[in-house]
Design a protein around this motif. Structure first.
Motif, PDB file in Angstrom:
ATOM      1  N   VAL A 198       0.726  -1.288  -0.066  1.00 37.12           N
ATOM      2  CA  VAL A 198      -0.025   0.019  -0.042  1.00 37.12           C
ATOM      3  C   VAL A 198       0.781   1.254   0.098  1.00 37.12           C
ATOM      4  N   PRO A 199       1.825   1.432   0.789  1.00 36.23           N
ATOM      5  CA  PRO A 199       2.697   2.590   0.798  1.00 36.23           C
ATOM      6  C   PRO A 199       3.385   2.735  -0.558  1.00 36.23           C
ATOM      7  N   ILE A 200       3.675   1.578  -1.361  1.00 39.32           N
ATOM      8  CA  ILE A 200       4.308   1.681  -2.570  1.00 39.32           C
ATOM      9  C   ILE A 200       3.334   2.264  -3.340  1.00 39.32           C
ATOM     10  N   VAL A 201       2.275   1.938  -3.586  1.00 39.29           N
ATOM     11  CA  VAL A 201       1.064   2.228  -4.442  1.00 39.29           C
ATOM     12  C   VAL A 201       0.721   3.850  -4.351  1.00 39.29           C
ATOM     13  N   LEU A 202       0.845   4.115  -3.041  1.00 40.95           N
ATOM     14  CA  LEU A 202       0.441   5.424  -2.657  1.00 40.95           C
ATOM     15  C   LEU A 202       1.434   6.366  -3.261  1.00 40.95           C
ATOM     16  N   SER A 203       2.578   5.922  -2.902  1.00 37.82           N
ATOM     17  CA  SER A 203       3.947   7.074  -3.559  1.00 37.82           C
ATOM     18  C   SER A 203       3.925   6.933  -5.009  1.00 37.82           C
ATOM     19  N   MET A 204       3.345   5.945  -5.647  1.00 35.77           N
ATOM     20  CA  MET A 204       3.441   5.884  -7.329  1.00 35.77           C
ATOM     21  C   MET A 204       2.227   6.547  -7.609  1.00 35.77           C
ATOM     22  N   LEU A 205       1.026   6.613  -6.919  1.00 33.32           N
ATOM     23  CA  LEU A 205      -0.161   7.390  -7.180  1.00 33.32           C
ATOM     24  C   LEU A 205       0.177   8.995  -7.080  1.00 33.32           C
ATOM     25  N   ALA A 206       0.980   9.306  -6.073  1.00 33.28           N
ATOM     26  CA  ALA A 206       1.462  10.814  -5.843  1.00 33.28           C
ATOM     27  C   ALA A 206       2.190  11.282  -7.102  1.00 33.28           C
ATOM     28  N   GLY A 207       2.913  10.300  -7.809  1.00 33.03           N
ATOM     29  CA  GLY A 207       3.749  10.967  -8.855  1.00 33.03           C
ATOM     30  C   GLY A 207       2.693  11.143 -10.360  1.00 33.03           C
TER      31      GLY A 207
END
Length: 267
Positions: A23-32
């Motif tokens: 989940v943190p990885i997905v959130l970080s990628m979505l932020a980009g």
């Protein structure tokens, strides 16, 4: 056959751990790709952060790829013969072989910052060398060489190379003929697994590189840290997205090669 409560409990725990990591990885990628991460997905999607990263940091991406490929060449040229030598010394069980293996693992066992500091103390007075990409390459080779030697050595120890070499020698094949005609083809899967690991680790290596780099030799992970520290969160996340696009295919390929190698060993 009905699955037990214990099975579902273990499955739930596994999925929970996976979610905690993913989940943190997905959130970080979505932020980009989000116009404003603090507002959320309702702000809309955009590619301008990726474009900004590419305009600002693309040189660090190409530099990391160049260092990783150079590291692969050096570790292959040095690591495969070294693994061959270790395999020939009683299957890697002699005192000399164990001592060499322990020395190889030292850069992995000690913190990367300590390895980088040792390199700076030993060679930092040579200014041209200190400020070049070659200095970073030396650090990467020290760190990744064991990851080339180990897979190749494992394949050598699990195959019948000694029997094949004896047969080739009885037919008049010299050492170099046996090495390139018998050893290399039979351990190619190990070389490929080691190569994927070396490239992946070199591209993502931060600790050693952070100590050894200069403003003119910044690599992808160091640029990623710089983007998070000096720019908007969305820019750093876009940089992370580019990093994952580069690394994930290598990880998938490494997993496939490892699975293929194990299947062949069982056969």
């Amino acid at each position: 056959m009905h699955k037990s409560f214990r099975f579902y409990l273990q499955l739930g725990f596994t999925l929970l751990v996976c979610a905690f990591l993913i989940v943190p990885i997905v959130l970080s990628m979505l932020a980009g790709i989000t116009d404003n991460f603090f507002i959320g997905l309702s702000s809309g999607f955009t590619g301008r952060w990726i474009a900004q990263v590419w305009d600002t940091y693309q040189v660090t991406i190409w530099r990391s790829i160049a260092i990783a490929l150079a590291c692969l060449v050096v570790t292959t040229i040095a690591g495969v013969p070294l693994a061959y030598m270790l395999a020939r010394h009683n299957g890697g069980n002699s005192r000399l072989a164990r001592a060499i293996e322990e020395l190889l693992m030292m850069p992995v066992a000690v913190p990367g910052l300590a390895t980088a500091l040792a390199l700076i103390m030993a060679y930092g007075q040579y200014r041209e060398f200190r400020g070049s990409l070659l200095f970073i390459l030396v650090g990467h080779v020290l760190f990744t060489l064991p990851f080339m030697v180990r897979p190749v050595l494992a394949v050598m120890q699990s195959s019948q190379l000694s029997v094949l070499e004896e047969a080739a020698a009885s037919l008049g094949a010299g050492l170099m003929q046996r090495f390139f005609g018998i050893v290399i083809p039979n351990v190619f899967s190990g070389i490929l697994a080691g190569a994927l690991m070396v490239v992946t680790l070199s591209i993502g290596e931060f600790n050693i590189t952070w100590m050894l780099h200069t403003p003119l030799t910044m690599t992808l992970p160091v640029g990623l840290a710089d983007s998070y520290a000096s720019m908007r969160l969305e820019v750093g996340s876009a940089y992370t997205l580019i990093f994952f696009v580069m690394i994930i295919p290598l990880l998938i390929a490494m997993q496939w090669v490892t699975h293929t190698t194990r299947s062949r060993v069982r056969l």
